[in-house]
Scaffold this active site. Structure first.
Site, PDB file in Angstrom:
ATOM      1  N   LYS A  24      -0.481  19.559 -33.071  1.00 55.43           N
ATOM      2  CA  LYS A  24      -1.072  18.596 -32.127  1.00 55.43           C
ATOM      3  C   LYS A  24      -2.511  18.293 -32.512  1.00 55.43           C
ATOM      4  CE  LYS A  24      -2.689  20.054 -27.949  1.00 55.43           C
ATOM      5  NZ  LYS A  24      -4.068  19.614 -27.682  1.00 55.43           N
ATOM      6  N   ASN A  25      -3.276  19.337 -32.789  1.00 53.40           N
ATOM      7  CA  ASN A  25      -4.716  19.157 -32.978  1.00 53.40           C
ATOM      8  C   ASN A  25      -5.095  18.664 -34.368  1.00 53.40           C
ATOM      9  OD1 ASN A  25      -4.906  19.862 -30.352  1.00 53.40           O
ATOM     10  ND2 ASN A  25      -5.708  21.923 -30.707  1.00 53.40           N
ATOM     11  N   ARG A  94      -8.025  14.619 -23.755  1.00 48.87           N
ATOM     12  CA  ARG A  94      -9.352  14.905 -24.299  1.00 48.87           C
ATOM     13  C   ARG A  94      -9.563  14.151 -25.610  1.00 48.87           C
ATOM     14  NH1 ARG A  94     -14.574  16.496 -23.454  1.00 48.87           N
ATOM     15  NH2 ARG A  94     -15.467  17.289 -25.391  1.00 48.87           N
ATOM     16  N   PRO A 124     -18.049  18.326 -21.415  1.00 48.16           N
ATOM     17  CA  PRO A 124     -18.928  17.165 -21.592  1.00 48.16           C
ATOM     18  C   PRO A 124     -18.814  16.599 -23.009  1.00 48.16           C
ATOM     19  CG  PRO A 124     -20.186  19.207 -21.694  1.00 48.16           C
ATOM     20  CD  PRO A 124     -18.780  19.599 -21.320  1.00 48.16           C
ATOM     21  N   ILE A 125     -19.471  15.475 -23.247  1.00 46.48           N
ATOM     22  CA  ILE A 125     -19.439  14.913 -24.622  1.00 46.48           C
ATOM     23  C   ILE A 125     -20.864  14.726 -25.149  1.00 46.48           C
ATOM     24  CG2 ILE A 125     -17.191  13.772 -24.315  1.00 46.48           C
ATOM     25  CD1 ILE A 125     -18.797  11.120 -24.030  1.00 46.48           C
ATOM     26  N   ASP A 126     -21.797  15.523 -24.616  1.00 51.32           N
ATOM     27  CA  ASP A 126     -23.198  15.386 -25.042  1.00 51.32           C
ATOM     28  C   ASP A 126     -23.390  15.625 -26.535  1.00 51.32           C
ATOM     29  OD1 ASP A 126     -22.397  18.012 -24.261  1.00 51.32           O
ATOM     30  OD2 ASP A 126     -24.463  18.663 -24.431  1.00 51.32           O
ATOM     31  N   ILE A 328     -15.585  30.326 -25.379  1.00 49.97           N
ATOM     32  CA  ILE A 328     -15.570  28.906 -25.740  1.00 49.97           C
ATOM     33  C   ILE A 328     -15.578  27.992 -24.521  1.00 49.97           C
ATOM     34  CG2 ILE A 328     -14.359  27.111 -27.050  1.00 49.97           C
ATOM     35  CD1 ILE A 328     -15.377  29.370 -28.835  1.00 49.97           C
ATOM     36  N   ARG A 398       2.691  18.737 -22.991  1.00 50.53           N
ATOM     37  CA  ARG A 398       1.591  18.037 -23.677  1.00 50.53           C
ATOM     38  C   ARG A 398       1.418  18.569 -25.095  1.00 50.53           C
ATOM     39  NH1 ARG A 398      -3.745  17.537 -20.205  1.00 50.53           N
ATOM     40  NH2 ARG A 398      -4.313  16.723 -22.238  1.00 50.53           N
TER      41      ARG A 398
HETATM   42  C1  EPZ Z   1     -10.509  21.103 -29.316  1.00 50.80           C
HETATM   43  O1  EPZ Z   1     -11.036  20.703 -28.066  1.00 50.80           O
HETATM   44  C2  EPZ Z   1      -9.026  21.321 -29.086  1.00 50.80           C
HETATM   45  N1  EPZ Z   1      -8.408  20.070 -28.664  1.00 50.80           N
HETATM   46  C3  EPZ Z   1      -8.821  22.389 -28.006  1.00 50.80           C
HETATM   47  O2  EPZ Z   1      -7.411  22.607 -27.870  1.00 50.80           O
HETATM   48  C4  EPZ Z   1      -9.479  23.676 -28.473  1.00 50.80           C
HETATM   49  O3  EPZ Z   1      -9.353  24.648 -27.455  1.00 50.80           O
HETATM   50  C5  EPZ Z   1     -10.959  23.414 -28.768  1.00 50.80           C
HETATM   51  O4  EPZ Z   1     -11.089  22.346 -29.742  1.00 50.80           O
HETATM   52  C6  EPZ Z   1     -11.670  24.638 -29.311  1.00 50.80           C
HETATM   53  O5  EPZ Z   1     -11.038  25.085 -30.441  1.00 50.80           O
HETATM   54  C7  EPZ Z   1      -8.058  19.159 -29.611  1.00 50.80           C
HETATM   55  O6  EPZ Z   1      -8.280  19.355 -30.791  1.00 50.80           O
HETATM   56  C8  EPZ Z   1      -7.408  17.908 -29.119  1.00 50.80           C
HETATM   57  P1  EPZ Z   1     -14.860  21.713 -28.496  1.00 50.80           P
HETATM   58  P2  EPZ Z   1     -12.548  20.125 -27.985  1.00 50.80           P
HETATM   59  O7  EPZ Z   1     -15.586  20.427 -28.577  1.00 50.80           O
HETATM   60  O8  EPZ Z   1     -12.853  19.331 -29.178  1.00 50.80           O
HETATM   61  C9  EPZ Z   1     -18.280  22.422 -25.255  1.00 50.80           C
HETATM   62  C10 EPZ Z   1      -5.387  22.850 -26.748  1.00 50.80           C
HETATM   63  O9  EPZ Z   1      -4.960  23.638 -25.892  1.00 50.80           O
HETATM   64  N2  EPZ Z   1     -18.747  21.076 -25.603  1.00 50.80           N
HETATM   65  O10 EPZ Z   1     -14.835  22.606 -29.683  1.00 50.80           O
HETATM   66  O11 EPZ Z   1     -12.715  19.499 -26.650  1.00 50.80           O
HETATM   67  C11 EPZ Z   1     -16.945  22.368 -24.531  1.00 50.80           C
HETATM   68  O12 EPZ Z   1     -17.130  22.109 -23.144  1.00 50.80           O
HETATM   69  C12 EPZ Z   1      -6.788  22.294 -26.609  1.00 50.80           C
HETATM   70  O13 EPZ Z   1      -4.745  22.444 -27.751  1.00 50.80           O
HETATM   71  C13 EPZ Z   1     -19.932  20.617 -25.034  1.00 50.80           C
HETATM   72  O14 EPZ Z   1     -20.580  21.309 -24.265  1.00 50.80           O
HETATM   73  O15 EPZ Z   1     -13.365  21.489 -28.018  1.00 50.80           O
HETATM   74  C14 EPZ Z   1     -16.382  23.749 -24.797  1.00 50.80           C
HETATM   75  O16 EPZ Z   1     -16.948  24.656 -23.869  1.00 50.80           O
HETATM   76  C15 EPZ Z   1      -7.528  22.860 -25.416  1.00 50.80           C
HETATM   77  N3  EPZ Z   1     -20.356  19.356 -25.347  1.00 50.80           N
HETATM   78  C16 EPZ Z   1     -16.896  24.060 -26.206  1.00 50.80           C
HETATM   79  O17 EPZ Z   1     -17.991  23.175 -26.441  1.00 50.80           O
HETATM   80  C17 EPZ Z   1     -19.649  18.545 -26.199  1.00 50.80           C
HETATM   81  O18 EPZ Z   1     -20.098  17.407 -26.462  1.00 50.80           O
HETATM   82  C18 EPZ Z   1     -15.841  23.831 -27.301  1.00 50.80           C
HETATM   83  O19 EPZ Z   1     -15.438  22.498 -27.221  1.00 50.80           O
HETATM   84  C19 EPZ Z   1     -18.439  19.030 -26.754  1.00 50.80           C
HETATM   85  C20 EPZ Z   1     -18.014  20.295 -26.450  1.00 50.80           C
END
Ligand code: EPZ
Length: 425
Positions: A24-25, A94, A124-126, A328, A398
């Site tokens: 998926k990812n 997401r 968030p997406i900051d 995380i 999903r």
């Molecule tokens: C990806 O999510 C995966 N999703 C997630 O898998 C996975 O758990 C995650 O990476 C971590 O490995 C997909 O690839 C579609 P991050 P993503 O940005 O990109 C914070 C599953 O079950 N953050 O690495 O959203 C965030 O809130 C899903 O398959 C910010 O603060 O993860 C989190 O606490 C769930 N600001 C941490 O970083 C930002 O702008 C990691 O998020 C972006 C992220």
């Protein structure tokens, strides 16, 4: 009103080899990257899961022609006629945020809803926004995401945290940007390198200068190309965990030794027999698992947060006390409350979960509230005494093509049921 649930009759060890679906990812960023340029890409081994179907719907809404035959998807992005995403699916998943980098890369403009995704934290997406601003993008207003960039210019970006999505958005925006870019402290998940390999096959110029740094030389255009999505390492890890939970033996193919190295180490810590040769893995458990005194989820190559809930399900019946720290996401222990209904002994203190192993869980009616938490409840139901009903199984769909088919092939007694106002079908 129809109510769908999974019904599991627990207590049987699972044995067999399970074919693993496409990742998926890996599929989601690769599909989003198809809109970077015109032409038709064929994406094989593309999992038939809700998040992928939602993504294809978003692409159709942009004007792409999208077709699926079996596990192959054809995407022709030549006909895109807008850079504004209106599809309501975008607010559900997401990974819709990845169209931000792709639309900016193609058109220099992007309008899309704020992304959705499992309720496992604020999400968030900051980090995405700050990185794209460094490439020359500017963001306007509140509500939907509105961004523009006359021409994205390469830059040296250092991510404060190795965010998977932010790294992917940077890659998508830098591929066609003017000049060179470095993404330092980038995420190292295998799905990132698979996205880069697909883009390089299309003419991009991306490579790692060190494990945490991606170097990108912007090119003027990308050619269409075909790709086979790699097997899903999180689905593979979930199914190997099913052997750990039920005391059986499961074999999976397609995940390299490196991709599941941290997971293999945890299985060994629990006293399971673990076998890995090339991209074949097997886990066998005789007798009771041992608890894990302390474990943290970490960015790759650490233990993946996506297997934290499935691991928790296994540790509920391991001997002794286990502790898992979720580093995380800030809200990824919601499944613990459902597991406690089944007799698990779990205490949550902030981002630390303490689990006191019990001899057996008891089947009950439980509710999934996120994708991997739902998978964890399946594992709990497989080991529990009696019958377990899991509501909210749409969450599981999903990310898992057909968990009943996959685990059923290894001896699990489980099926999806639907009730219409009380009577079962
Ligand atoms: C990806 O999510 C995966 N999703 C997630 O898998 C996975 O758990 C995650 O990476 C971590 O490995 C997909 O690839 C579609 P991050 P993503 O940005 O990109 C914070 C599953 O079950 N953050 O690495 O959203 C965030 O809130 C899903 O398959 C910010 O603060 O993860 C989190 O606490 C769930 N600001 C941490 O970083 C930002 O702008 C990691 O998020 C972006 C992220």
């Amino acid at each position: 009103m129809a109510l769908k649930y999974l019904e599991i009759s627990g207590g049987r060890p699972l044995f067999g080899e399970i074919q693993i679906q496409g990742s998926k990812n890996a599929a989601l960023p690769i599909l989003a990257s198809c809109i970077l340029s015109e032409g038709t890409c064929r994406i094989g081994n593309c999992p038939a899961i809700q998040d992928v179907e939602d993504t294809l719907e978003i692409m159709r809404g942009l004007g792409c022609s999208v077709s699926r035959r079996g596990d192959a998807v054809w995407v022709d992005a030549s006909g895109i006629r807008t850079w504004e995403i209106r599809a309501e699916q975008a607010a559900r998943i997401r990974s819709s945020v990845l169209f931000l980098g792709a639309l900016l890369g193609r058109f220099g403009e992007a309008v899309l809803p704020r992304p959705g995704g499992c309720a496992i934290g604020g999400r968030p997406i900051d980090l995405h926004q700050k990185a794209l601003e460094q490439l020359g993008a500017s963001f306007h207003g509140f509500g939907p995401i509105r961004a523009e960039a006359k021409k994205l210019k390469g830059s040296r970006i250092r991510l404060p945290f190795p965010s998977v999505g932010a790294t992917e958005n940077c890659v998508l925006a830098c591929a066609l940007a003017k000049g060179e870019s470095w993404i330092e402290n980038s995420a190292r998940e295998p799905e990132i390198d698979e996205l880069c390999a697909f883009l390089n096959r299309r003419g991009a110029r991306i490579w790692r200068t060190d494990p945490g740094t991606l170097y990108i030389q912007g090119v003027s255009r990308l050619e269409p190309a075909d790709w086979e999505i790699s097997p899903d390492r999180i689905v593979a890890g979930t199914y190997l965990m099913a052997a750990a939970c039920t005391g059986g033996s499961i074999c999976v193919r397609g995940c390299s030794g490196e991709a599941l190295a941290a997971v293999g180490k945890v299985f060994r810590q629990m006293g399971a027999e673990v076998w890995n040769q090339g991209n074949q893995w097997a886990v066998a458990v005789k007798g009771r698992l041992q608890g894990i005194p302390y474990l943290e989820t970490r960015p790759y190559p650490g233990f993946p947060t996506d297997l934290q809930s499935p691991l928790m399900a296994a540790l509920c019946v391991a001997s002794g006390r286990s502790r898992i720290r979720e580093t995380i996401f800030e809200n990824r222990f919601s499944t613990a409350w459902e597991l406690k209904k089944m007799g698990a002994e779990i205490w949550i203190q902030g981002n630390l979960a303490c689990i006191e192993g019990v001899s057996r869980l008891k089947g009950d009616m439980v509710r999934a509230t996120d994708l991997r938490g739902g998978a964890a409840l399946v594992l709990a139901g497989l080991q529990a005494e009696g019958t377990t009903r899991i509501y909210g199984c749409e969450y599981i769909e999903r990310g898992y093509e057909d968990i009943c088919r996959d685990l059923g092939g290894a001896g699990a007694r489980m099926r999806t049921k639907v009730t219409f106002g009380g009577d079962e079908k």
